[in-house]
Design an enzyme around this catalytic site. Sequence first.
Site, PDB file in Angstrom:
ATOM      1  N   LYS A  21       6.109   6.439  -2.637  1.00  0.00           N
ATOM      2  CA  LYS A  21       4.654   6.675  -2.658  1.00  0.00           C
ATOM      3  C   LYS A  21       3.958   5.802  -1.611  1.00  0.00           C
ATOM      4  CE  LYS A  21       4.329   3.380  -6.517  1.00  0.00           C
ATOM      5  NZ  LYS A  21       4.344   3.266  -7.992  1.00  0.00           N
ATOM      6  N   ARG A  57      -1.776   3.416 -19.218  1.00  0.00           N
ATOM      7  CA  ARG A  57      -2.187   4.065 -17.968  1.00  0.00           C
ATOM      8  C   ARG A  57      -2.149   5.576 -18.154  1.00  0.00           C
ATOM      9  NH1 ARG A  57       0.640   2.304 -12.315  1.00  0.00           N
ATOM     10  NH2 ARG A  57       2.404   3.481 -13.147  1.00  0.00           N
ATOM     11  N   HIS A  97       6.886   3.161 -18.110  1.00  0.00           N
ATOM     12  CA  HIS A  97       6.797   2.203 -17.002  1.00  0.00           C
ATOM     13  C   HIS A  97       6.558   0.801 -17.548  1.00  0.00           C
ATOM     14  CE1 HIS A  97       6.299   0.959 -12.921  1.00  0.00           C
ATOM     15  NE2 HIS A  97       5.013   0.718 -13.006  1.00  0.00           N
ATOM     16  N   ARG A 154      14.075   3.731 -11.219  1.00  0.00           N
ATOM     17  CA  ARG A 154      13.161   4.029 -10.112  1.00  0.00           C
ATOM     18  C   ARG A 154      12.991   2.805  -9.212  1.00  0.00           C
ATOM     19  NH1 ARG A 154      10.550   5.589 -14.844  1.00  0.00           N
ATOM     20  NH2 ARG A 154       9.111   3.852 -14.591  1.00  0.00           N
ATOM     21  N   TYR A 204     -15.755 -15.989  14.160  1.00  0.00           N
ATOM     22  CA  TYR A 204     -16.959 -15.804  13.340  1.00  0.00           C
ATOM     23  C   TYR A 204     -17.205 -16.996  12.430  1.00  0.00           C
ATOM     24  CZ  TYR A 204     -16.939 -10.826  14.563  1.00  0.00           C
ATOM     25  OH  TYR A 204     -16.974  -9.627  15.226  1.00  0.00           O
ATOM     26  N   CYS A 218     -10.525 -11.504  12.723  1.00  0.00           N
ATOM     27  CA  CYS A 218     -11.561 -10.490  12.957  1.00  0.00           C
ATOM     28  C   CYS A 218     -10.980  -9.104  12.638  1.00  0.00           C
ATOM     29  CB  CYS A 218     -12.025 -10.505  14.412  1.00  0.00           C
ATOM     30  SG  CYS A 218     -12.421 -12.140  15.038  1.00  0.00           S
ATOM     31  N   ASP A 243     -10.148  -6.750  14.766  1.00  0.00           N
ATOM     32  CA  ASP A 243      -9.129  -6.295  15.724  1.00  0.00           C
ATOM     33  C   ASP A 243      -8.407  -7.411  16.467  1.00  0.00           C
ATOM     34  OD1 ASP A 243     -10.563  -3.718  15.352  1.00  0.00           O
ATOM     35  OD2 ASP A 243     -12.034  -4.724  16.627  1.00  0.00           O
TER      36      ASP A 243
END
Length: 402
Positions: free
Chosen positions: A42, A139, A169, A225, A270, A317, A319
């Site tokens: 997943k 769940r 699970h 699993r 920053y 930052c 990027d």
Amino acid sequence: MDGENITYERVWAEIDLDAAVSNMESMRRNLAGGAGLIGVVKTDGYGHGAVPIAKAIDPYVAGYAVATVDEAENLIRHGIRKPILILGVTHPGRYRELVEYEIRPAVFTMEQARALSDTAVSMGKTVRIHLALDTGMSRIGMKPDEASADLAAAISRLPGILTEGMFTHFARADETDKTSACRQMELYLNFVKLLKDRGIEIPVKHISNSAGIIDLREAHLDMARAGISIYGIYPSDEVDKEKVPLKPVMSLKSHITFIKEIQPGTAVSYGGTFVADKPMRIATIPVGYGDGYPRNLSGKGRVLICGKSAPILGRVCMDQFMADVSGIPEAEEWTEVTLIGEDGGRQPVDRITVDEIARTGGGFTYEIICDIGKRVPRVYLRNGRVVGTKDYFEDLYQDFMS
Ligand SMILES: *Cc1c(COP(=O)(O)O)cnc(C)c1O
């Protein structure tokens, strides 16, 4: 990676498919007799790329598990032929696709089962389902009681439905104290008995995640699993790592784009959270939280350059970020940077693990790998050679042209 093979320069993830295979072998050696493995791929294979991972581990699994119909169809579109189970709830609007592609849904209500049965019958097909049992996650799934056993039996007798498996699970199998996990297993096995009393046999019983595979052999049942362990990461620090040796699959690499000297009193990034108190040599690295590199490594993390540690200076930052290369005179512009993985620069080889990143930044290992973004191309290696790549550089939208 061999320099000539590099097709990406800003940031890229190397996915070592041999390591994934070695992790499967390692798990298989620890499996209880007769148990098989389901490969959990997943979230695009926990950020590694579901298709290449599925192809690499195919000989070791009886089938796959994903979170969504789209993930299942993507595997099928790429030639995966073994059964695929969807671990979550599927919207009824997509039942026809499930039936058509023989994807296995998780089922736990009569409404779901009836609609699936009607769909399958109308298409002249049979849908194989896995009952979901809630033994402690709260769940999805039916409660492990007598009323649910009646429900499960009724579901299993609907036309067009074949109950292939049943799963639950673990919520806490990754903890040293296995009381909770054992209680869940007990509830599950008792429910299997309730079904047997009603004449229902479940061919594929599965409850274990990676933690169960490593620490709870009695919980392997018919299948287990495997998720995070495929990717060479332990579900927690509390499992017995010696039992199932794992190799990390993902490395994250980049290049220095700029190097400069800064003087005492100079602020970096920053907010000016880092201010030099001496002359320093700093490198700019073109990776940021927009790539999924955690911003919580600001002022705390490190990268490897020429086999040495370069601490992150100031905030990461979107990027780019800066690192201290004062102690690495051999670092130059376009020198390779290792953000995750081994840097073969010197002996002994240093390595930054996903565990280290989680510890340093206060993050979660699973989340860190899943979040490595679309802007990061993946480069697949087998026997040290590039066997494929994936990127989004021609990521096309429909209907937004001109
Ligand atoms: C994600 C998931 C797994 C895999 O768990 P890991 O801890 O990654 O091994 C197994 N079963 C279910 C139901 C899951 O949602």
